[in-house]
Design an enzyme around this catalytic site. Structure first.
Site, short mmCIF file in Angstrom:
data_model
loop_
_atom_site.label_atom_id
_atom_site.label_comp_id
_atom_site.label_asym_id
_atom_site.label_seq_id
_atom_site.Cartn_x
_atom_site.Cartn_y
_atom_site.Cartn_z
N TYR A 11 0.83 -1.20 0.00
CA TYR A 11 0.00 0.00 0.00
C TYR A 11 0.87 1.26 0.00
O TYR A 11 0.63 2.21 -0.76
CB TYR A 11 -0.89 -0.05 1.24
CG TYR A 11 -1.86 1.09 1.42
CD1 TYR A 11 -3.03 1.16 0.68
CD2 TYR A 11 -1.61 2.07 2.37
CE1 TYR A 11 -3.93 2.20 0.87
CE2 TYR A 11 -2.51 3.11 2.58
CZ TYR A 11 -3.66 3.17 1.82
OH TYR A 11 -4.56 4.19 2.02
N LYS A 50 1.06 4.14 -2.87
CA LYS A 50 0.64 5.50 -2.55
C LYS A 50 1.75 6.51 -2.80
O LYS A 50 1.48 7.65 -3.22
CB LYS A 50 0.18 5.57 -1.08
CG LYS A 50 -1.15 4.87 -0.83
CD LYS A 50 -2.26 5.45 -1.70
CE LYS A 50 -3.64 5.02 -1.25
NZ LYS A 50 -4.70 5.53 -2.15
#
Length: 302
Positions: free
Chosen positions: A165, A169
């Protein structure tokens, strides 16, 4: 200044709940026509249904707004293109894109399967790429566009158990940096929003966060500004619980080092290299090389 979106068309991905729903409702309340995109799957990306998107469209229409549901997976470029084509057929333009769709498959890197890493990157990064690519030429032709990528403090600063993640991001920040440069001549402004909110994506955090204070609606004002005609570009805006901050990718002044003992000098002078008193925010990546060459020229001239 009142921020309005009358006559504008917005696409919001992952808009069936949480942050995306709030974004879609707020845009519609301020005059935008909204494509409410949501795959309708589980938090890990499995499954799918248009029901969540339809429910948000019903809310918008009940309040007097205009919206259309869409259940395309952002990982499917053909489906994303079809979504954009449907918006163009219905409303004739696309002005605003909110890349909000996301999934979580949290594990420590030691325990993470590569497929879980790859899938999270595919949804967050390539999903944003697919949606942005599908609207880019439309916005260039209009000489107008506003795009917001949803980044995260997990990418900016790291978070245990979220290597996939966090990587995705932070990659969105790099995408934003370059697209904001390339889109400038056509008034396409690209920014990042780093939200903190209680949604389905964060529900496992439980007592670790004061969830009652983290209403997703408290993040959306920042998004509306980043989508406005007066929006900045190349901004990383953090928002949560009514707080708004700005994150920067900076470069220190550094020092010039050369010679056979250069590795040892780097070690010895690392505090000087790290000194932030004269740090800058470079206009583009090439600035690093220019700064380094300038230091080298000064060193050779002395």
């Amino acid at each position: 200044m009142t921020i309005r979106f009358d006559g504008q068309v917005a696409i919001v991905t992952g808009a069936g709940g949480g942050l995306g729903r709030q974004h879609a409702l707020a845009l519609a309340a301020r005059g935008a026509k909204v494509v409410v995109n949501d795959l309708g799957g589980a938090r890990d990306g499995s499954g799918g249904s248009v029901t969540a998107a339809e429910a948000v469209v019903a809310e918008i229409e009940a309040a007097g707004g205009e919206a259309m549901p869409n259940a395309a997976s952002v990982t499917d470029f053909a489906a994303v293109q079809a979504m954009v084509e449907a918006a163009m057929a219905k409303w004739g333009r696309v002005d605003l894109l909110v890349n909000n769709a996301g999934v979580l498959r949290d594990k420590t890197f030691a325990k993470m399967e590569l497929e879980d890493f790859r899938f999270v990157v595919d949804v967050h990064l390539m999903g944003a790429v697919n949606c942005t690519k599908a609207v880019w030429e439309i916005m260039r032709g209009q000489n107008y566009g506003r795009i917001v990528m949803t980044t995260s403090s997990s990418g900016l600063y790291g978070n245990f158990g979220q290597s996939n993640y966090g990587a995705a991001k932070m990659a969105l920040v790099g995408l934003m940096q370059t697209l904001s440069i390339e889109g400038a001549k056509n008034d396409i402004r690209v920014n990042c929003l780093a939200p903190t909110a209680h949604t389905r994506m964060t529900e496992d955090l439980g007592a670790a966060l004061p969830l009652e204070a983290l209403d997703p609606a408290l993040v959306t004002p920042g998004l509306l500004y980043l989508l406005s005609r007066e929006a900045p570009s190349r901004c990383i805006l953090a928002a949560g619980a009514g707080g708004f901050e700005r994150a920067f990718v900076t470069l220190t002044e550094g020092v010039h080092i050369a010679g056979p003992d250069a590795p040892e000098q780097v070690a010895a002078r690392f505090d000087a290299i790290s000194d932030r008193s004269k740090e800058i925010v470079p206009e583009m990546g090439a600035a690093q090389g220019m700064i380094e060459l300038t230091k080298a020229q000064k060193a050779h001239a002395s």
